[in-house]
Scaffold this active site. Sequence first.
Site, PDB file in Angstrom:
ATOM      1  N   ASP A 188      -7.969  -2.388 -10.665  1.00  0.00           N
ATOM      2  CA  ASP A 188      -7.220  -1.854  -9.531  1.00  0.00           C
ATOM      3  C   ASP A 188      -7.956  -2.760  -8.399  1.00  0.00           C
ATOM      4  O   ASP A 188      -8.852  -3.321  -8.613  1.00  0.00           O
ATOM      5  CB  ASP A 188      -7.600  -0.653  -9.013  1.00  0.00           C
ATOM      6  CG  ASP A 188      -6.638   0.109  -8.345  1.00  0.00           C
ATOM      7  OD1 ASP A 188      -5.743  -0.365  -8.054  1.00  0.00           O
ATOM      8  OD2 ASP A 188      -6.930   1.145  -7.690  1.00  0.00           O
ATOM      9  N   GLU A 189      -7.263  -2.956  -7.326  1.00  0.00           N
ATOM     10  CA  GLU A 189      -7.104  -3.613  -6.087  1.00  0.00           C
ATOM     11  C   GLU A 189      -7.490  -5.165  -6.641  1.00  0.00           C
ATOM     12  O   GLU A 189      -8.488  -5.707  -5.987  1.00  0.00           O
ATOM     13  CB  GLU A 189      -8.404  -3.042  -5.119  1.00  0.00           C
ATOM     14  CG  GLU A 189      -7.919  -1.595  -4.820  1.00  0.00           C
ATOM     15  CD  GLU A 189      -6.783  -1.715  -3.481  1.00  0.00           C
ATOM     16  OE1 GLU A 189      -6.065  -2.701  -3.359  1.00  0.00           O
ATOM     17  OE2 GLU A 189      -6.421  -0.397  -3.396  1.00  0.00           O
ATOM     18  N   GLN A 209      -6.339  -8.170  -5.982  1.00  0.00           N
ATOM     19  CA  GLN A 209      -6.310  -9.042  -5.083  1.00  0.00           C
ATOM     20  C   GLN A 209      -7.560  -9.238  -4.513  1.00  0.00           C
ATOM     21  O   GLN A 209      -7.637 -10.623  -3.718  1.00  0.00           O
ATOM     22  CB  GLN A 209      -5.248  -8.580  -4.044  1.00  0.00           C
ATOM     23  CG  GLN A 209      -5.616  -7.733  -3.083  1.00  0.00           C
ATOM     24  CD  GLN A 209      -5.661  -6.196  -3.378  1.00  0.00           C
ATOM     25  OE1 GLN A 209      -5.081  -5.840  -4.579  1.00  0.00           O
ATOM     26  NE2 GLN A 209      -5.956  -5.381  -2.504  1.00  0.00           N
ATOM     27  N   CYS A 227       9.380   3.644   3.777  1.00  0.00           N
ATOM     28  CA  CYS A 227       9.020   3.294   5.132  1.00  0.00           C
ATOM     29  C   CYS A 227       8.870   4.464   6.067  1.00  0.00           C
ATOM     30  O   CYS A 227       9.570   5.419   5.928  1.00  0.00           O
ATOM     31  CB  CYS A 227      10.206   2.431   5.685  1.00  0.00           C
ATOM     32  SG  CYS A 227      10.102   1.840   7.379  1.00  0.00           S
ATOM     33  N   GLY A 286       2.227   3.660  -4.916  1.00  0.00           N
ATOM     34  CA  GLY A 286       1.844   4.289  -6.158  1.00  0.00           C
ATOM     35  C   GLY A 286       1.245   3.295  -7.161  1.00  0.00           C
ATOM     36  O   GLY A 286       1.209   3.872  -8.530  1.00  0.00           O
ATOM     37  N   CYS A 294      11.908  -2.860   9.413  1.00  0.00           N
ATOM     38  CA  CYS A 294      10.707  -2.120  10.352  1.00  0.00           C
ATOM     39  C   CYS A 294       9.214  -2.876  10.204  1.00  0.00           C
ATOM     40  O   CYS A 294       8.664  -2.698  10.991  1.00  0.00           O
ATOM     41  CB  CYS A 294      10.800  -0.757  10.005  1.00  0.00           C
ATOM     42  SG  CYS A 294      12.003   0.450  10.021  1.00  0.00           S
ATOM     43  N   MET A 349       0.853  -1.166  -0.130  1.00  0.00           N
ATOM     44  CA  MET A 349       0.004   0.081  -0.104  1.00  0.00           C
ATOM     45  C   MET A 349       0.888   1.288  -0.088  1.00  0.00           C
ATOM     46  O   MET A 349       1.987   1.198   0.569  1.00  0.00           O
ATOM     47  CB  MET A 349      -0.945   0.185   1.391  1.00  0.00           C
ATOM     48  CG  MET A 349      -2.214  -0.718   0.959  1.00  0.00           C
ATOM     49  SD  MET A 349      -3.215  -0.875   2.448  1.00  0.00           S
ATOM     50  CE  MET A 349      -3.881   0.890   2.489  1.00  0.00           C
TER      51      MET A 349
HETATM   52  P1  ADP Z   1      -1.163   2.353  -3.961  1.00  0.00           P
HETATM   53  O1  ADP Z   1      -2.274   2.238  -4.841  1.00  0.00           O
HETATM   54  O2  ADP Z   1       0.077   1.601  -4.139  1.00  0.00           O
HETATM   55  O3  ADP Z   1      -1.792   2.152  -2.478  1.00  0.00           O
HETATM   56  P2  ADP Z   1      -1.623   5.083  -4.572  1.00  0.00           P
HETATM   57  O4  ADP Z   1      -1.201   5.411  -5.779  1.00  0.00           O
HETATM   58  O5  ADP Z   1      -2.974   5.147  -4.182  1.00  0.00           O
HETATM   59  O6  ADP Z   1      -0.726   3.901  -3.766  1.00  0.00           O
HETATM   60  O7  ADP Z   1      -0.804   6.484  -3.654  1.00  0.00           O
HETATM   61  C1  ADP Z   1       0.624   6.774  -3.607  1.00  0.00           C
HETATM   62  C2  ADP Z   1       0.857   8.178  -3.129  1.00  0.00           C
HETATM   63  O8  ADP Z   1       0.513   8.133  -1.624  1.00  0.00           O
HETATM   64  C3  ADP Z   1       1.987   8.534  -3.226  1.00  0.00           C
HETATM   65  O9  ADP Z   1       2.365   9.307  -4.351  1.00  0.00           O
HETATM   66  C4  ADP Z   1       2.083   9.437  -2.172  1.00  0.00           C
HETATM   67  O10 ADP Z   1       1.361  10.955  -2.418  1.00  0.00           O
HETATM   68  C5  ADP Z   1       1.220   8.990  -0.860  1.00  0.00           C
HETATM   69  N1  ADP Z   1       2.034   8.109   0.291  1.00  0.00           N
HETATM   70  C6  ADP Z   1       1.481   8.378   1.444  1.00  0.00           C
HETATM   71  N2  ADP Z   1       2.445   7.692   2.270  1.00  0.00           N
HETATM   72  C7  ADP Z   1       3.402   7.180   1.490  1.00  0.00           C
HETATM   73  C8  ADP Z   1       4.511   6.372   1.701  1.00  0.00           C
HETATM   74  N3  ADP Z   1       4.773   5.859   3.121  1.00  0.00           N
HETATM   75  N4  ADP Z   1       5.369   6.026   0.879  1.00  0.00           N
HETATM   76  C9  ADP Z   1       5.065   6.435  -0.500  1.00  0.00           C
HETATM   77  N5  ADP Z   1       3.974   7.260  -0.846  1.00  0.00           N
HETATM   78  C10 ADP Z   1       3.161   7.784   0.174  1.00  0.00           C
HETATM   79 ZN    ZN Z   2      12.213   1.057   7.814  1.00  0.00          ZN
END
Ligand code: ADP
Ligand code: ZN
Length: 205
Positions: free
Chosen positions: A89-90, A92, A146, A21, A181, A18
């Site tokens: 999307d999603e 899984q 992280c 991106g 972590c 999660m």
């Molecule tokens: P996913 O679909 O993989 O859950 P999203 O595309 O919805 O990811 O979201 C990615 C965005 O989340 C990044 O561009 C950033 O703005 C935000 N973000 C929040 N926390 C983090 C983190 N720990 N690492 C990277 N991006 C993060």
């Molecule tokens: Zn870490």
Amino acid sequence: MDIVKGNMGWIEVIVGPMFSGKSEELIRRLRRAEIARQRVQIFKPFIDQRYSSNGIVSHSGLEIASGLVSTGADILGKVEPRTEVVGIDEAQFLGESLLECCTRLADSGKRVIVAGLDTDFMGRPFEPMPRLLVVAEEITKLLAICVRCGNPAVNTQRLVASEELIVVGAGGMYEARCRRCFEPQLALEKIEEQAATVKSKAAAS
Ligand code: ADP
Ligand code: ZN
């Protein structure tokens, strides 16, 4: 994808924890297909209605309209013959039939772009995504940052107490963690803590 001749379809998979991106990358690829005037259809599972019931939304606020489905088989029923690109999307959450769905769509000449978690809250393979990677033409593995130490994060840390495989949520319920972590036992320990608190409260009353 490199050079594709004729009407050949293929499967692209975007995986990672999660916040890595995946939705952003999926939306980027789908937008480009739309700009190229290709016929695009987009789906996400019913179960994931965190931010919007009629679109895919990234944690950073990007959005694209999508239809809701429960299984891969549902998608097969909804994809129109003229469609050239299918985005999911999603993935899984869509169960075993996702594999056959993507294979059949690609076999019928469509570009299939699938985003989803490759591991669950314990760091275990999140089926059916790993098996989809085997049949995909192209795989993109993204990493988050992280939240503890700033290193590349491959894991999704669950912060709430639950042994259930699927607990949908984002803000405060999960965070990205690197391999150092990541504490996969934490969610299970929290359950034990909760049970102990309930017991001691019951004994006190
Ligand atoms: P996913 O679909 O993989 O859950 P999203 O595309 O919805 O990811 O979201 C990615 C965005 O989340 C990044 O561009 C950033 O703005 C935000 N973000 C929040 N926390 C983090 C983190 N720990 N690492 C990277 N991006 C993060
Ligand atoms: Zn870490």
